[in-house]
Design a protein around this motif. Structure first.
Motif, mmCIF file in Angstrom:
data_model
loop_
_atom_site.group_PDB
_atom_site.id
_atom_site.type_symbol
_atom_site.label_atom_id
_atom_site.label_comp_id
_atom_site.label_asym_id
_atom_site.label_seq_id
_atom_site.Cartn_x
_atom_site.Cartn_y
_atom_site.Cartn_z
ATOM 1 N N PRO A 235 -62.014 8.993 -50.147
ATOM 2 C CA PRO A 235 -61.667 8.057 -49.024
ATOM 3 C C PRO A 235 -62.338 8.643 -47.630
ATOM 4 O O PRO A 235 -62.818 9.856 -47.579
ATOM 5 C CB PRO A 235 -60.147 8.549 -49.318
ATOM 6 C CG PRO A 235 -60.074 9.572 -49.840
ATOM 7 C CD PRO A 235 -61.222 9.820 -50.761
ATOM 8 N N ARG A 236 -62.232 7.868 -46.707
ATOM 9 C CA ARG A 236 -62.927 8.122 -45.450
ATOM 10 C C ARG A 236 -61.898 9.338 -44.901
ATOM 11 O O ARG A 236 -60.547 9.137 -44.925
ATOM 12 C CB ARG A 236 -62.715 7.027 -44.559
ATOM 13 C CG ARG A 236 -63.304 7.109 -43.113
ATOM 14 C CD ARG A 236 -63.536 5.854 -42.531
ATOM 15 N NE ARG A 236 -63.963 6.135 -41.192
ATOM 16 C CZ ARG A 236 -64.949 5.162 -40.587
ATOM 17 N NH1 ARG A 236 -65.363 4.242 -41.472
ATOM 18 N NH2 ARG A 236 -65.402 5.504 -39.376
ATOM 19 N N MET A 237 -62.248 10.267 -44.441
ATOM 20 C CA MET A 237 -61.485 11.476 -43.840
ATOM 21 C C MET A 237 -62.403 12.150 -42.717
ATOM 22 O O MET A 237 -63.460 11.878 -42.464
ATOM 23 C CB MET A 237 -61.026 12.325 -44.872
ATOM 24 C CG MET A 237 -62.415 12.968 -45.728
ATOM 25 S SD MET A 237 -61.871 14.050 -47.124
ATOM 26 C CE MET A 237 -62.306 12.893 -48.370
ATOM 27 N N GLY A 238 -61.898 13.045 -42.121
ATOM 28 C CA GLY A 238 -62.385 13.891 -41.040
ATOM 29 C C GLY A 238 -63.558 14.623 -41.684
ATOM 30 O O GLY A 238 -63.599 15.058 -42.878
ATOM 31 N N LYS A 239 -64.667 15.008 -40.713
ATOM 32 C CA LYS A 239 -65.695 15.854 -41.344
ATOM 33 C C LYS A 239 -65.393 17.319 -41.850
ATOM 34 O O LYS A 239 -65.896 17.778 -42.733
ATOM 35 C CB LYS A 239 -66.916 15.723 -40.199
ATOM 36 C CG LYS A 239 -67.678 14.696 -40.223
ATOM 37 C CD LYS A 239 -68.890 14.708 -39.065
ATOM 38 C CE LYS A 239 -69.620 13.255 -38.984
ATOM 39 N NZ LYS A 239 -70.532 13.426 -37.904
ATOM 40 N N ASP A 240 -64.402 17.646 -41.260
ATOM 41 C CA ASP A 240 -63.869 19.145 -41.705
ATOM 42 C C ASP A 240 -63.315 18.890 -42.992
ATOM 43 O O ASP A 240 -63.411 19.830 -43.822
ATOM 44 C CB ASP A 240 -62.664 19.363 -40.711
ATOM 45 C CG ASP A 240 -63.378 19.907 -39.274
ATOM 46 O OD1 ASP A 240 -64.552 20.131 -39.200
ATOM 47 O OD2 ASP A 240 -62.430 20.120 -38.518
ATOM 48 N N ALA A 241 -62.456 17.764 -43.304
ATOM 49 C CA ALA A 241 -61.816 17.496 -44.747
ATOM 50 C C ALA A 241 -62.918 17.275 -45.889
ATOM 51 O O ALA A 241 -62.821 17.830 -46.717
ATOM 52 C CB ALA A 241 -60.888 16.390 -44.608
ATOM 53 N N VAL A 242 -63.929 16.587 -45.432
ATOM 54 C CA VAL A 242 -65.064 16.363 -46.133
ATOM 55 C C VAL A 242 -65.558 17.778 -46.618
ATOM 56 O O VAL A 242 -65.759 18.153 -47.825
ATOM 57 C CB VAL A 242 -66.121 15.481 -45.846
ATOM 58 C CG1 VAL A 242 -67.508 15.445 -46.513
ATOM 59 C CG2 VAL A 242 -65.542 13.927 -45.453
ATOM 60 N N ALA A 243 -65.829 18.565 -45.707
ATOM 61 C CA ALA A 243 -66.342 19.895 -45.854
ATOM 62 C C ALA A 243 -65.474 20.927 -46.606
ATOM 63 O O ALA A 243 -65.893 21.696 -47.590
ATOM 64 C CB ALA A 243 -66.502 20.594 -44.388
ATOM 65 N N GLN A 244 -64.148 20.836 -46.422
ATOM 66 C CA GLN A 244 -63.138 21.549 -47.193
ATOM 67 C C GLN A 244 -63.290 21.097 -48.593
ATOM 68 O O GLN A 244 -63.243 22.115 -49.641
ATOM 69 C CB GLN A 244 -61.807 21.567 -46.737
ATOM 70 C CG GLN A 244 -61.850 22.338 -45.293
ATOM 71 C CD GLN A 244 -60.724 22.048 -44.435
ATOM 72 O OE1 GLN A 244 -59.589 21.390 -44.996
ATOM 73 N NE2 GLN A 244 -60.771 22.249 -43.193
ATOM 74 N N ARG A 245 -63.266 19.634 -48.920
ATOM 75 C CA ARG A 245 -63.353 19.175 -50.194
ATOM 76 C C ARG A 245 -64.364 19.649 -51.072
ATOM 77 O O ARG A 245 -64.499 20.221 -52.140
ATOM 78 C CB ARG A 245 -62.883 18.010 -50.283
ATOM 79 C CG ARG A 245 -62.719 17.252 -51.523
ATOM 80 C CD ARG A 245 -62.017 15.883 -51.368
ATOM 81 N NE ARG A 245 -62.240 15.089 -52.532
ATOM 82 C CZ ARG A 245 -61.321 13.982 -52.731
ATOM 83 N NH1 ARG A 245 -60.372 13.513 -51.652
ATOM 84 N NH2 ARG A 245 -61.284 13.236 -53.796
ATOM 85 N N LEU A 246 -65.673 19.659 -50.430
ATOM 86 C CA LEU A 246 -67.000 20.074 -50.807
ATOM 87 C C LEU A 246 -67.107 21.489 -51.308
ATOM 88 O O LEU A 246 -67.517 22.045 -52.270
ATOM 89 C CB LEU A 246 -67.929 19.502 -49.974
ATOM 90 C CG LEU A 246 -69.535 19.617 -50.525
ATOM 91 C CD1 LEU A 246 -69.853 18.785 -51.728
ATOM 92 C CD2 LEU A 246 -70.604 19.453 -49.114
ATOM 93 N N ALA A 247 -66.482 22.226 -50.274
ATOM 94 C CA ALA A 247 -66.464 23.564 -50.501
ATOM 95 C C ALA A 247 -65.868 24.086 -51.642
ATOM 96 O O ALA A 247 -66.130 24.891 -52.634
ATOM 97 C CB ALA A 247 -66.101 24.392 -49.217
ATOM 98 N N GLN A 248 -64.580 23.323 -51.758
ATOM 99 C CA GLN A 248 -63.605 23.512 -53.089
ATOM 100 C C GLN A 248 -64.327 23.200 -54.265
ATOM 101 O O GLN A 248 -64.335 23.999 -55.392
ATOM 102 C CB GLN A 248 -62.353 22.635 -52.783
ATOM 103 C CG GLN A 248 -61.248 23.189 -53.918
ATOM 104 C CD GLN A 248 -60.757 24.652 -53.364
ATOM 105 O OE1 GLN A 248 -60.606 24.772 -52.386
ATOM 106 N NE2 GLN A 248 -60.652 25.334 -54.356
ATOM 107 N N ARG A 249 -65.060 22.133 -54.411
ATOM 108 C CA ARG A 249 -65.893 21.605 -55.540
ATOM 109 C C ARG A 249 -66.887 22.714 -55.796
ATOM 110 O O ARG A 249 -67.153 23.071 -56.827
ATOM 111 C CB ARG A 249 -66.543 20.561 -55.305
ATOM 112 C CG ARG A 249 -65.437 19.308 -55.237
ATOM 113 C CD ARG A 249 -64.723 19.140 -56.587
ATOM 114 N NE ARG A 249 -65.282 18.528 -57.479
ATOM 115 C CZ ARG A 249 -65.320 17.109 -57.563
ATOM 116 N NH1 ARG A 249 -64.536 16.310 -56.811
ATOM 117 N NH2 ARG A 249 -66.207 16.527 -58.649
ATOM 118 N N ILE A 250 -67.831 23.332 -54.760
ATOM 119 C CA ILE A 250 -68.506 24.003 -55.071
ATOM 120 C C ILE A 250 -68.099 25.611 -55.703
ATOM 121 O O ILE A 250 -68.685 26.110 -56.740
ATOM 122 C CB ILE A 250 -69.627 24.454 -53.612
ATOM 123 C CG1 ILE A 250 -70.278 23.332 -53.409
ATOM 124 C CG2 ILE A 250 -70.343 25.695 -53.831
ATOM 125 C CD1 ILE A 250 -70.765 23.182 -51.974
#
Ligand code: CTP
Ligand code: CA
Length: 223
Positions: free
Chosen positions: A203-218
């Protein structure tokens, strides 16, 4: 660096992040570049460091400040960015968030081009090295996880899927940068994560939230 001491799922992992635009000189006062504030790349580096990773942050001239708790390696051009990436210590994962200029000017000079009536400048271009493809296709020491970005318009998923295959990276984070989305230059992002498992729209979200979710997946992949 401090980040390596912090606890978290990425403790002991080294992650390379490229960010920002590159500037390709035309003369001492002019350059060509792609649009990039560096905000998404900075947010990703911050999120990775917050999970305990040691982050090497190779950045072109960005609008936003470089994050804390990362090793910042500033560069100007795509060719310098490739050199810095290749000189960095071996990485467990690499995230290529930079908006690398596609070409550099081969007849750039040390003298300022003057509008002195001698006609328009005749610029000559050569293609820049593809940093993401170079790292994705490394025969030795390739990071376990290589993540690229694809800012596209029109058929975003098809373009990004083809780009992932062409470059040989593991994931592509695709986004639609058509003017109508208002994404370009804003604080939010709407991305689709493309991997072997297919296309997963976030979903559309803040760039910080995208980053946190991507970091979690990594972190889940590197565990
Ligand atoms: N990239 C890179 N080096 C380049 C160009 C792109 O590392 N010289 C990386 C970007 O950081 C990004 C991904 O490749 O992670 C896709 O960039 P993009 O500009 O979308 O790809 P291009 O191959 O340049 O294709 P296009 O013609 O669409 O610009
Ligand atoms: Ca490009």
């Amino acid at each position: 660096i401090d980040a390596a001491l912090s606890d978290g799922p990425l403790k002991g992992k080294h992650i390379l992040v490229t960010s920002g635009p590159t500037h390709e000189p035309i003369d001492p006062v002019r350059y060509i570049a792609n649009r990039s504030s560096g905000a998404q790349g900075s947010a990703i580096a911050t999120a990775l460091a917050a999970l305990g990773a040691e982050v090497s942050f190779v950045t072109g001239p960005a609008d936003v400040p470089a994050p804390q708790n990362v090793r910042v390696i500033p560069v100007q051009t795509a060719r310098e960015m490739l050199q810095a990436v290749q000189a960095a210590p071996a990485a467990d994962a690499a995230v290529f968030a930079a908006a690398v200029a596609d070409w550099h000017v081969t007849n750039a000079g040390d003298s300022k081009i003057k509008k002195d009536g001698s006609g328009l400048p005749q610029l000559e271009f050569a293609e820049n090295p593809d940093i993401l493809a170079t790292v994705s296709q490394m025969k030795q020491g390739r990071p376990k996880l290589v993540v690229g970005f694809a800012a596209e318009t029109d058929d975003v998923i098809a373009h990004a899927t083809a780009k992932r295959a062409r470059k040989g990276c593991d994931w592509i984070v695709a986004n639609d940068v058509s003017p109508a989305t208002g994404i370009m230059g804003g604080t939010e992002n709407a991305v689709t994560l493309i991997s072997d498992d297919g296309a997963e729209a976030w979903p559309r979200m803040g760039k910080d939230a995208v980053a946190q979710r991507l970091a979690q997946r990594i972190a889940e992949v590197l565990l």
